[in-house]
Design an enzyme around this catalytic site. Structure first.
Site, PDB file in Angstrom:
ATOM      1  N   PHE A  97       0.831  -1.213   0.000  1.00  0.00           N
ATOM      2  CA  PHE A  97       0.000   0.000   0.000  1.00  0.00           C
ATOM      3  C   PHE A  97       0.872   1.273   0.000  1.00  0.00           C
ATOM      4  O   PHE A  97       1.828   1.369   0.762  1.00  0.00           O
ATOM      5  CB  PHE A  97      -0.897  -0.031   1.242  1.00  0.00           C
ATOM      6  CG  PHE A  97      -1.842   1.126   1.361  1.00  0.00           C
ATOM      7  CD1 PHE A  97      -2.961   1.218   0.551  1.00  0.00           C
ATOM      8  CD2 PHE A  97      -1.611   2.132   2.295  1.00  0.00           C
ATOM      9  CE1 PHE A  97      -3.838   2.281   0.667  1.00  0.00           C
ATOM     10  CE2 PHE A  97      -2.485   3.199   2.416  1.00  0.00           C
ATOM     11  CZ  PHE A  97      -3.596   3.273   1.601  1.00  0.00           C
ATOM     12  N   ASN A 198      -3.861   2.774  10.260  1.00  0.00           N
ATOM     13  CA  ASN A 198      -4.570   3.214   9.052  1.00  0.00           C
ATOM     14  C   ASN A 198      -5.152   1.950   8.438  1.00  0.00           C
ATOM     15  O   ASN A 198      -4.499   1.280   7.644  1.00  0.00           O
ATOM     16  CB  ASN A 198      -3.611   3.909   8.081  1.00  0.00           C
ATOM     17  CG  ASN A 198      -4.292   4.248   6.765  1.00  0.00           C
ATOM     18  OD1 ASN A 198      -5.524   4.198   6.658  1.00  0.00           O
ATOM     19  ND2 ASN A 198      -3.509   4.580   5.761  1.00  0.00           N
ATOM     20  N   PRO A 199      -6.369   1.582   8.847  1.00  0.00           N
ATOM     21  CA  PRO A 199      -6.932   0.293   8.424  1.00  0.00           C
ATOM     22  C   PRO A 199      -7.472   0.367   6.999  1.00  0.00           C
ATOM     23  O   PRO A 199      -7.617   1.456   6.449  1.00  0.00           O
ATOM     24  CB  PRO A 199      -8.095   0.119   9.398  1.00  0.00           C
ATOM     25  CG  PRO A 199      -8.571   1.518   9.631  1.00  0.00           C
ATOM     26  CD  PRO A 199      -7.326   2.387   9.615  1.00  0.00           C
TER      27      PRO A 199
HETATM   28  N1  GLN Z   1      -7.502   7.003   1.529  1.00  0.00           N
HETATM   29  C1  GLN Z   1      -7.281   5.772   0.841  1.00  0.00           C
HETATM   30  C2  GLN Z   1      -7.820   5.814  -0.559  1.00  0.00           C
HETATM   31  O1  GLN Z   1      -8.940   6.169  -0.785  1.00  0.00           O
HETATM   32  C3  GLN Z   1      -7.858   4.583   1.544  1.00  0.00           C
HETATM   33  C4  GLN Z   1      -6.931   4.146   2.541  1.00  0.00           C
HETATM   34  C5  GLN Z   1      -7.383   3.048   3.419  1.00  0.00           C
HETATM   35  O2  GLN Z   1      -8.320   2.288   3.209  1.00  0.00           O
HETATM   36  N2  GLN Z   1      -6.691   3.007   4.468  1.00  0.00           N
HETATM   37  O3  GLN Z   1      -7.116   5.508  -1.463  1.00  0.00           O
END
Ligand code: GLN
Length: 292
Positions: A97, A198-199
């Site tokens: 990620f 940050n799940p």
């Molecule tokens: N903010 C992220 C996105 O929309 C999502 C991150 C997450 O699920 N932790 O790409």
């Protein structure tokens, strides 16, 4: 750019920018500078002062190979193999990620509250760390004795290890592979001053509408929070109080519409002084609470 021989850097910059913007990649100027600078070993600030420099056909071929991948929406951070977070350098690799700038809000909110508390933190836990950005930047800025970082994905934990070494916090970092709170079952890892996460919080239905870079290339396990986006948060909150010190701080990144629901989950889990912090777009981004 088949057949393009030796040319000047300024011609190469124009050509790359044209290719990227014709593929709808924006901001094309910034991405052009980052890709070209990466291949030629130039900082973005150095590129224009060297605009007349000659670029070899080999250098051009490497640049255009990356541009082709980028035009297929392959994420820039994977192409470059690096990204910056909290002004620190991080290694990045496909399958892990990618750090988002909004996540700096989470890290800053934690640092501010720890500093306001006036007491040093000894133990920090970062659950589902991905490339390690949150735990490692907190290790750099708060100087705890121990940071435990966990992730279900072995590749992510390997990248987090590389990043702990890169940022010289490896001696205080304990990396563990496992889902949610599972790696902590052994029992020694408890008494945390700070727990951060940050799940995956994107609602399953919203995933098809995400940008192609995210949808096609980033790990789904790091994004998909189930039908209401709260599956991961809901699953771990009940277990958090028992590993948190009295007065310890919990902070989660959340989706823009999830503030009130996550606040209620925090309160239901017995956490006190629950607050919602907004991001620069004035959207709910972080929920914090404390063990009373
Ligand atoms: N903010 C992220 C996105 O929309 C999502 C991150 C997450 O699920 N932790 O790409």
């Amino acid at each position: 750019m088949g057949g393009m021989g030796e040319c000047s850097l300024s011609v190469l910059l124009l050509h790359v920018r044209y290719r990227l913007s014709s593929a709808g990649i924006s901001p094309s100027v910034v991405e052009t500078e980052m890709i070209v600078g990466h291949v030629l070993g130039l900082k973005r600030s150095e590129i224009y002062s060297q605009a007349q420099r000659r670029v070899t056909p080999e250098e051009t071929a490497v640049v255009m190979g990356l541009v082709e991948l980028r035009m297929g929406r392959f994420p820039l951070q994977y192409l470059l193999g690096e990204c910056e977070f909290m002004s620190l350098p991080f290694t990045m690799r496909e399958g892990v990620f990618i750090a988002r700038p909004e996540t700096e809000i989470l890290v800053e909110a934690v640092i501010e509250r720890v500093e306001a508390g006036g007491k040093p933190v000894r133990r920090i836990l970062d659950i589902a760390t991905g490339s390690g950005i949150i735990g490692i930047s907190l290790a750099r800025y708060l100087k705890p004795d121990l940071v435990v970082v966990t992730d279900i994905c072995r590749d992510a934990v390997e990248i987090a290890r590389a990043n702990a070494i890169l940022n010289r916090v490896e001696p205080v970092t304990q990396l563990m592979v496992g889902d949610r709170l599972d790696p902590l079952r052994q029992g020694w890892a408890t008494g945390f001053d700070v727990v951060v996460c940050n799940p995956p919080y994107v609602e399953t239905d919203e995933i098809p509408g995400l940008e192609p870079e995210i949808r096609a290339f980033e790990p789904l396990v790091a994004l998909d929070g189930g039908p209401d986006g709260l599956r991961f948060i809901d699953g771990i909150l009940p277990g958090i109080s028992s590993i948190l010190k009295e007065g310890g701080l919990v902070a989660f990144e959340i989706g823009a519409t999830q503030g009130p629901r996550v606040k209620a989950l925090f309160e239901h889990a017995g956490l006190a002084r629950v607050e919602i912090v907004k991001d620069l777009a004035r959207l709910d981004r972080v929920v914090l609470g404390r063990r009373s």
